[in-house]
Design a protein around this motif. Sequence first.
Motif, PDB file in Angstrom:
ATOM      1  N   SER A 203       2.755 -44.204 -31.530  1.00 49.00           N
ATOM      2  CA  SER A 203       2.938 -45.495 -32.197  1.00 49.00           C
ATOM      3  C   SER A 203       3.594 -45.350 -33.556  1.00 49.00           C
ATOM      4  CB  SER A 203       1.582 -46.201 -32.350  1.00 49.00           C
ATOM      5  OG  SER A 203       0.715 -45.431 -33.184  1.00 49.00           O
ATOM      6  N   ARG A 204       3.633 -44.131 -34.076  1.00 44.50           N
ATOM      7  CA  ARG A 204       4.240 -43.891 -35.400  1.00 44.50           C
ATOM      8  C   ARG A 204       5.607 -43.217 -35.296  1.00 44.50           C
ATOM      9  NH1 ARG A 204      -1.034 -41.896 -36.246  1.00 44.50           N
ATOM     10  NH2 ARG A 204      -0.210 -39.765 -36.290  1.00 44.50           N
ATOM     11  N   ILE A 205       6.136 -43.132 -34.109  1.00 48.36           N
ATOM     12  CA  ILE A 205       7.422 -42.452 -33.941  1.00 48.36           C
ATOM     13  C   ILE A 205       8.516 -43.201 -34.698  1.00 48.36           C
ATOM     14  CG2 ILE A 205       8.068 -43.688 -31.834  1.00 48.36           C
ATOM     15  CD1 ILE A 205       9.174 -41.019 -30.787  1.00 48.36           C
ATOM     16  N   GLN A 206       9.407 -42.451 -35.333  1.00 52.48           N
ATOM     17  CA  GLN A 206      10.457 -43.039 -36.157  1.00 52.48           C
ATOM     18  C   GLN A 206      11.778 -43.085 -35.395  1.00 52.48           C
ATOM     19  OE1 GLN A 206      10.422 -40.494 -39.625  1.00 52.48           O
ATOM     20  NE2 GLN A 206       8.740 -41.613 -40.580  1.00 52.48           N
ATOM     21  N   GLN A 207      12.663 -43.904 -35.897  1.00 59.01           N
ATOM     22  CA  GLN A 207      13.980 -43.992 -35.285  1.00 59.01           C
ATOM     23  C   GLN A 207      14.729 -42.684 -35.475  1.00 59.01           C
ATOM     24  OE1 GLN A 207      15.540 -47.192 -37.925  1.00 59.01           O
ATOM     25  NE2 GLN A 207      17.201 -45.780 -38.343  1.00 59.01           N
ATOM     26  N   GLY A 208      15.626 -42.402 -34.562  1.00 60.93           N
ATOM     27  CA  GLY A 208      16.407 -41.175 -34.649  1.00 60.93           C
ATOM     28  C   GLY A 208      16.749 -40.651 -33.273  1.00 60.93           C
ATOM     29  N   TYR A 209      17.343 -39.462 -33.237  1.00 58.42           N
ATOM     30  CA  TYR A 209      17.712 -38.801 -31.990  1.00 58.42           C
ATOM     31  C   TYR A 209      16.645 -37.765 -31.628  1.00 58.42           C
ATOM     32  CZ  TYR A 209      22.323 -40.903 -32.509  1.00 58.42           C
ATOM     33  OH  TYR A 209      23.364 -41.802 -32.634  1.00 58.42           O
ATOM     34  N   TYR A 210      16.276 -37.760 -30.347  1.00 58.68           N
ATOM     35  CA  TYR A 210      15.236 -36.850 -29.869  1.00 58.68           C
ATOM     36  C   TYR A 210      15.775 -36.051 -28.685  1.00 58.68           C
ATOM     37  CZ  TYR A 210      11.966 -39.311 -32.867  1.00 58.68           C
ATOM     38  OH  TYR A 210      11.339 -39.853 -33.964  1.00 58.68           O
ATOM     39  N   LEU A 211      15.532 -34.749 -28.758  1.00 54.72           N
ATOM     40  CA  LEU A 211      15.997 -33.835 -27.721  1.00 54.72           C
ATOM     41  C   LEU A 211      14.829 -33.504 -26.793  1.00 54.72           C
ATOM     42  CD1 LEU A 211      18.375 -32.151 -26.663  1.00 54.72           C
ATOM     43  CD2 LEU A 211      17.658 -30.299 -28.185  1.00 54.72           C
ATOM     44  N   VAL A 222       5.561 -37.489 -23.480  1.00 54.86           N
ATOM     45  CA  VAL A 222       4.849 -37.981 -24.671  1.00 54.86           C
ATOM     46  C   VAL A 222       4.550 -36.831 -25.619  1.00 54.86           C
ATOM     47  CG1 VAL A 222       2.683 -38.991 -25.468  1.00 54.86           C
ATOM     48  CG2 VAL A 222       3.865 -39.984 -23.517  1.00 54.86           C
ATOM     49  N   GLU A 223       4.083 -35.725 -25.070  1.00 51.84           N
ATOM     50  CA  GLU A 223       3.777 -34.570 -25.906  1.00 51.84           C
ATOM     51  C   GLU A 223       5.023 -34.030 -26.598  1.00 51.84           C
ATOM     52  OE1 GLU A 223       1.748 -30.092 -25.491  1.00 51.84           O
ATOM     53  OE2 GLU A 223       1.874 -31.452 -23.767  1.00 51.84           O
ATOM     54  N   GLN A 224       6.135 -33.997 -25.873  1.00 54.27           N
ATOM     55  CA  GLN A 224       7.362 -33.445 -26.446  1.00 54.27           C
ATOM     56  C   GLN A 224       7.950 -34.342 -27.529  1.00 54.27           C
ATOM     57  OE1 GLN A 224       8.786 -30.525 -26.019  1.00 54.27           O
ATOM     58  NE2 GLN A 224      10.468 -31.023 -27.404  1.00 54.27           N
ATOM     59  N   ILE A 225       8.020 -35.651 -27.261  1.00 55.22           N
ATOM     60  CA  ILE A 225       8.694 -36.538 -28.208  1.00 55.22           C
ATOM     61  C   ILE A 225       7.901 -36.706 -29.497  1.00 55.22           C
ATOM     62  CG2 ILE A 225       7.700 -38.764 -27.514  1.00 55.22           C
ATOM     63  CD1 ILE A 225      10.550 -39.910 -27.603  1.00 55.22           C
ATOM     64  N   THR A 226       6.600 -36.438 -29.450  1.00 59.00           N
ATOM     65  CA  THR A 226       5.777 -36.534 -30.660  1.00 59.00           C
ATOM     66  C   THR A 226       5.621 -35.198 -31.377  1.00 59.00           C
ATOM     67  OG1 THR A 226       3.779 -36.265 -29.299  1.00 59.00           O
ATOM     68  CG2 THR A 226       4.459 -38.517 -29.822  1.00 59.00           C
ATOM     69  N   SER A 227       6.229 -34.146 -30.842  1.00 50.99           N
ATOM     70  CA  SER A 227       6.157 -32.834 -31.503  1.00 50.99           C
ATOM     71  C   SER A 227       7.119 -32.780 -32.686  1.00 50.99           C
ATOM     72  CB  SER A 227       6.494 -31.726 -30.506  1.00 50.99           C
ATOM     73  OG  SER A 227       7.837 -31.836 -30.070  1.00 50.99           O
ATOM     74  N   PRO A 228       6.841 -31.963 -33.703  1.00 52.18           N
ATOM     75  CA  PRO A 228       7.684 -31.921 -34.914  1.00 52.18           C
ATOM     76  C   PRO A 228       9.132 -31.541 -34.649  1.00 52.18           C
ATOM     77  CG  PRO A 228       5.580 -30.815 -35.286  1.00 52.18           C
ATOM     78  CD  PRO A 228       5.649 -31.099 -33.817  1.00 52.18           C
ATOM     79  N   GLY A 229       9.388 -30.711 -33.645  1.00 56.32           N
ATOM     80  CA  GLY A 229      10.747 -30.240 -33.417  1.00 56.32           C
ATOM     81  C   GLY A 229      11.580 -31.100 -32.492  1.00 56.32           C
ATOM     82  N   ALA A 230      11.020 -32.206 -32.024  1.00 51.97           N
ATOM     83  CA  ALA A 230      11.760 -33.018 -31.055  1.00 51.97           C
ATOM     84  C   ALA A 230      12.901 -33.792 -31.700  1.00 51.97           C
ATOM     85  CB  ALA A 230      10.812 -33.987 -30.354  1.00 51.97           C
TER      86      ALA A 230
END
Length: 491
Positions: A203-211, A222-230
Amino acid sequence: MPPESRFADPGRHPSMPPDPRFAATSMPRDPRFADASMPRDPRAAGRDLPQPRRQRPPEPPTEVIPSLPGEHPREQLDDLFDDGYPDDEQYADEYDADYEGEYDGDYDDDPPEEPRPRKRRKRALGWIAALVVIVLVAVGGAWYGYQKFFGYADYDGSGQGDALVQVEDGDSTSAIGAKLTDAGVVASSKAFVKAGADNTALSRIQQGYYLLKQHMSGADAVEQITSPGARVGRLEIRPYTQFDDITQPGGKVTPGVFTLMSKASCATLNGKNTCLSVDELRKTVADADLKTLGAPDWALAGADKALSKDKRLEGLIAPGVYDVKPGWSATELITNLVKQSTEAIQAAGLGPDNTGPGMTPYQTLIIASLVEREAITPDFGKISRVIYNRLSQRIQLQLDSTVNYVLDRPTLLTKPEDRSKSGPYNTYANYGLPPTPISVPSAAAIKAAVQPTEGDWVYFVKCEKDGHSCFAATNDEHNQNKALAQSRGVY
């Protein structure tokens, strides 16, 4: 006895003439005693005669009748499978009644009529078919409802291959799930939404590009997109930054805009590195047409006065967090950055119709950059007033920040030999403003440059460890402030 004697009047004397009503020739014959030429009773013996055919009533038109509350289910099924004709028993009774009215004699010699078969088997099949339909409808409806409200497609495992997905400002979890589905990351949006229902980080994910990987399960996505390196392509530019790196005391390097852009461009997509080098970015700025890049018209002439062409965009980049798409060319990256910065500078209150007192928009931007490098935010308005007062009284600005800009050093102090060097950015040797901005100005610094605080100060010095400055209108007051700063170990 002759046949005629059976019809003679029993009370008549034989000598009397016969009654014409009983004449043999005038009396009609009873059809029941007719000779072989008379038609026989259809119900009489003799199966060689054709039987009368029942005339079916016309079939009623098909009509769909909605069920009503309170109707008995069995009655509904009887109506559903009724063929529109009377029951066999009813029809047979009507048939017999018709003939009994026409023939009232006794037919003891007739063979008994064989009972007609009833439609019990057909009705049984109808009941079975109805039950099958009900079961199929119930099962189908339950499955459809489950699929609609609870079912969803999902992949297994952590995926393979790379996928780049952009999350935009305001995207809901469902919207992100839809984008992941389109990119082949998850099998369905529901798989992602379901897996992230209890994940507060999502719910706190920010705008941007995610790999991410393709063909991931909802939980793994879900686990990947919320990880620091995504998140990739994150470019953060802070106020005070300049295009070239700054070397701090002790050798620590503060990255400039060129280095920050280069780092933000880096990612690995399906084994390919997308990094843009600092040299490539620097060359792009030097060779490009600034207007094509998106620079404002009021900055074009002044920007050409920079020490080198690769520094023409100094001050025209606004602070903030930008999204750099891995794989962009250097021109695409810089153009995106400049256009967004131009909008941010205008939103901060700087433009052709909104400038500092007696200044052009570009000169106001230069003042804002000086304010940014010389003070902390609470003192911005006063620092701006000192600069305006010195310019109006033709006093050299004598700012260490302009000297150190050329040397790529911090702004705290300068050495005598540095202040003695000639050059357009040496405000100890020259009057007026330097030719271009020297840093990224914040919105607060732009506001201070447009509307400086009222006052008669022409001197300032940092006199407190938290960065605050002391201001003075005379040189004597200024010397006292310097002594105070030295006693506090600041100056």
